[in-house]
Design a protein around this motif. Sequence first.
Motif, PDB file in Angstrom:
ATOM      1  N   ALA A 142       0.910  -1.297   0.111  1.00 38.74           N
ATOM      2  CA  ALA A 142       0.126  -0.052   0.028  1.00 38.74           C
ATOM      3  C   ALA A 142       0.045   1.312  -0.240  1.00 38.74           C
ATOM      4  O   ALA A 142       1.783   0.914   1.089  1.00 38.74           O
ATOM      5  N   TYR A 143       0.484   2.074  -0.471  1.00 39.45           N
ATOM      6  CA  TYR A 143       0.973   3.595  -0.702  1.00 39.45           C
ATOM      7  C   TYR A 143       0.355   4.292   0.790  1.00 39.45           C
ATOM      8  O   TYR A 143      -1.281   3.907   0.739  1.00 39.45           O
ATOM      9  N   VAL A 144       0.657   5.011   1.775  1.00 36.79           N
ATOM     10  CA  VAL A 144       0.112   5.810   2.634  1.00 36.79           C
ATOM     11  C   VAL A 144       0.287   7.353   2.341  1.00 36.79           C
ATOM     12  O   VAL A 144       1.293   7.744   2.324  1.00 36.79           O
ATOM     13  N   PHE A 145      -0.572   8.006   2.683  1.00 34.26           N
ATOM     14  CA  PHE A 145      -0.826   9.943   2.861  1.00 34.26           C
ATOM     15  C   PHE A 145      -1.447   9.510   4.148  1.00 34.26           C
ATOM     16  O   PHE A 145      -2.370   9.575   4.242  1.00 34.26           O
ATOM     17  N   ASP A 146      -0.248  10.875   4.361  1.00 32.57           N
ATOM     18  CA  ASP A 146      -1.727  11.522   5.504  1.00 32.57           C
ATOM     19  C   ASP A 146      -1.481  13.176   5.376  1.00 32.57           C
ATOM     20  O   ASP A 146      -0.477  13.898   4.431  1.00 32.57           O
ATOM     21  N   VAL A 147      -2.615  12.681   5.319  1.00 34.36           N
ATOM     22  CA  VAL A 147      -3.146  14.291   4.108  1.00 34.36           C
ATOM     23  C   VAL A 147      -4.108  15.567   5.639  1.00 34.36           C
ATOM     24  O   VAL A 147      -4.613  15.051   6.700  1.00 34.36           O
ATOM     25  N   THR A 148      -4.537  16.792   5.038  1.00 36.32           N
ATOM     26  CA  THR A 148      -5.797  17.496   5.338  1.00 36.32           C
ATOM     27  C   THR A 148      -6.731  16.694   5.468  1.00 36.32           C
ATOM     28  O   THR A 148      -6.451  16.908   4.794  1.00 36.32           O
ATOM     29  N   ALA A 149      -7.642  16.679   6.233  1.00 35.20           N
ATOM     30  CA  ALA A 149      -9.116  16.773   6.234  1.00 35.20           C
ATOM     31  C   ALA A 149      -9.939  17.327   5.975  1.00 35.20           C
ATOM     32  O   ALA A 149      -9.864  18.277   7.196  1.00 35.20           O
ATOM     33  N   ASN A 150     -10.811  17.623   5.335  1.00 30.38           N
ATOM     34  CA  ASN A 150     -11.459  19.047   5.147  1.00 30.38           C
ATOM     35  C   ASN A 150     -12.564  18.586   5.070  1.00 30.38           C
ATOM     36  O   ASN A 150     -13.130  18.511   3.842  1.00 30.38           O
ATOM     37  N   TYR A 151     -13.959  18.084   5.242  1.00 27.72           N
ATOM     38  CA  TYR A 151     -14.860  17.601   5.549  1.00 27.72           C
ATOM     39  C   TYR A 151     -15.721  18.153   5.937  1.00 27.72           C
ATOM     40  O   TYR A 151     -16.066  19.119   7.858  1.00 27.72           O
ATOM     41  N   GLN A 152     -17.040  18.841   5.135  1.00 25.62           N
ATOM     42  CA  GLN A 152     -17.873  19.755   5.502  1.00 25.62           C
ATOM     43  C   GLN A 152     -18.673  19.283   7.400  1.00 25.62           C
ATOM     44  O   GLN A 152     -18.402  18.172   7.259  1.00 25.62           O
ATOM     45  N   ASN A 153     -18.988  19.960   7.970  1.00 22.96           N
ATOM     46  CA  ASN A 153     -19.912  19.637   9.193  1.00 22.96           C
ATOM     47  C   ASN A 153     -18.729  18.670  10.019  1.00 22.96           C
ATOM     48  O   ASN A 153     -18.924  18.200  10.918  1.00 22.96           O
ATOM     49  N   ALA A 154     -17.753  18.434  10.007  1.00 22.45           N
ATOM     50  CA  ALA A 154     -16.466  18.199  10.975  1.00 22.45           C
ATOM     51  C   ALA A 154     -15.235  18.814  11.250  1.00 22.45           C
ATOM     52  O   ALA A 154     -14.368  18.513  10.590  1.00 22.45           O
ATOM     53  N   SER A 155     -15.360  19.733  11.873  1.00 20.14           N
ATOM     54  CA  SER A 155     -14.829  21.175  11.966  1.00 20.14           C
ATOM     55  C   SER A 155     -13.041  20.836  13.046  1.00 20.14           C
ATOM     56  O   SER A 155     -12.404  20.927  13.188  1.00 20.14           O
ATOM     57  N   ASN A 156     -13.945  19.012  13.887  1.00 16.45           N
ATOM     58  CA  ASN A 156     -12.865  18.532  14.475  1.00 16.45           C
ATOM     59  C   ASN A 156     -12.174  17.809  13.824  1.00 16.45           C
ATOM     60  O   ASN A 156     -11.216  17.548  15.030  1.00 16.45           O
ATOM     61  N   LEU A 157     -12.011  17.332  12.815  1.00 17.67           N
ATOM     62  CA  LEU A 157     -11.336  16.928  12.243  1.00 17.67           C
ATOM     63  C   LEU A 157     -10.239  17.082  11.663  1.00 17.67           C
ATOM     64  O   LEU A 157     -10.949  18.333  10.791  1.00 17.67           O
ATOM     65  N   SER A 158      -9.022  17.205  11.563  1.00 18.11           N
ATOM     66  CA  SER A 158      -8.307  17.663  10.704  1.00 18.11           C
ATOM     67  C   SER A 158      -6.985  16.654  10.509  1.00 18.11           C
ATOM     68  O   SER A 158      -6.656  17.812   9.493  1.00 18.11           O
ATOM     69  N   ARG A 159      -6.537  15.763  10.235  1.00 21.43           N
ATOM     70  CA  ARG A 159      -5.811  15.033   9.598  1.00 21.43           C
ATOM     71  C   ARG A 159      -6.618  13.633   8.928  1.00 21.43           C
ATOM     72  O   ARG A 159      -7.960  13.285   9.393  1.00 21.43           O
ATOM     73  N   GLN A 160      -5.765  13.307   7.725  1.00 22.33           N
ATOM     74  CA  GLN A 160      -6.670  11.816   8.228  1.00 22.33           C
ATOM     75  C   GLN A 160      -5.311  10.677   7.253  1.00 22.33           C
ATOM     76  O   GLN A 160      -4.692  11.275   6.307  1.00 22.33           O
ATOM     77  N   ARG A 161      -4.899   9.906   7.579  1.00 23.89           N
ATOM     78  CA  ARG A 161      -4.272   8.629   7.068  1.00 23.89           C
ATOM     79  C   ARG A 161      -5.048   7.581   5.864  1.00 23.89           C
ATOM     80  O   ARG A 161      -6.496   6.705   6.359  1.00 23.89           O
ATOM     81  N   ILE A 162      -5.007   7.731   4.657  1.00 18.33           N
ATOM     82  CA  ILE A 162      -4.963   6.860   3.305  1.00 18.33           C
ATOM     83  C   ILE A 162      -4.365   5.710   3.136  1.00 18.33           C
ATOM     84  O   ILE A 162      -3.035   6.380   2.847  1.00 18.33           O
TER      85      ILE A 162
END
Length: 370
Positions: A142-162
Amino acid sequence: MRRIIWVVALVVCLSVVLAGCGKKNAGTVVKDLDQVVSKMESYQGSGKMIIQTGQEPQEYQVEVWYKNPNYYRISLTNAKKDISQIVLRNDEGVFVLTPHLNKSFRFQSDWPNNQGQVYLYQSLVQSIIADKDRQFTTDSGAYVFDVTANYQNASNLSRQRIWLNKKSYAPQHVEVSDANANVRVIVDFTKFEFGTKFDKDSFDMKRNLTTSNMSTMPTAGQDDTQKVQTGNTDNSKTDVNKVDKSSAGSSEKQPAAKQALGMIEPSYIPQGVKIQETTQIKIGGENAVLSRYTGTYHYSLVESQPQSQEASALSGDIIDLGYTLAVLTGVDKKTLEWTYEGIEFKLATDDLPQDEMIKVAMAVLGQSSK
């Protein structure tokens, strides 16, 4: 001299060959992902989603269908209650369906283009492409990316790993974290297929509303050469099976359970607000509970168990609460409506900001009737 030139040429050729066979870097993968999305005709994915923002983890089965250019079907099923909610997009508009209540809302909306979703492949790829400060690594397959999480209505979520499959770029696993690096949302794809062939009426509103188990509906056919099954392949990922073992149940389908009607106090109340009164009322001849809140903001929360009904077209927005989908309508007087465990909630206000409305609605998760 000729010998030196020959040696240099050989070294250059070997370098080119080795570079072509070597590991891909983040830039190369990002370019490939852009090509995959631009040429993508369809896909079908399924797996588990764990939400860890309430008193205890909540587990959902997620089924995602996409057909180019703009057909979508997302099914969220409570793993314990066997209660499903479907968001559907076709040529007629965008629908939010609650099949077990025979209830639907229809919108003229640009969803999901105007708001990302953690379980949509396009949203994941776009977040990778958009983050110029993306972090990139690899693990087994797998390739793994760690990027900014930018989901509407979820301001408390800041990062995501994919996690993406190295061969096909199919999504395998997603972990979304808050500002303190606590994992709050997990999506674990157990299957993901590009090139799925759907039936003509797979995205039809009436069929989705009246069919009780669309997730097992056979498709017209599949391109086996593009079929990819993915799963958790690395111990560094969060084991979704360990988050909430109690969700595992019998394979025999059980009837959807309904929560007893009673006052449900959200675990979050805006600062300077307190509950004023709670009363029993009637809505269309059915029992309901009305709670009024006052202070810095004023709003009311109504809980009811309505009979099956179908709503006409509405002018509003789809709000993803994580554990369910809600409908936001109105401008001066706003109403947020959603269904959870057989209870219909309506949050109405003249002055409560939208982000506060969403926080209150999300705080209903995991609360019991009193």
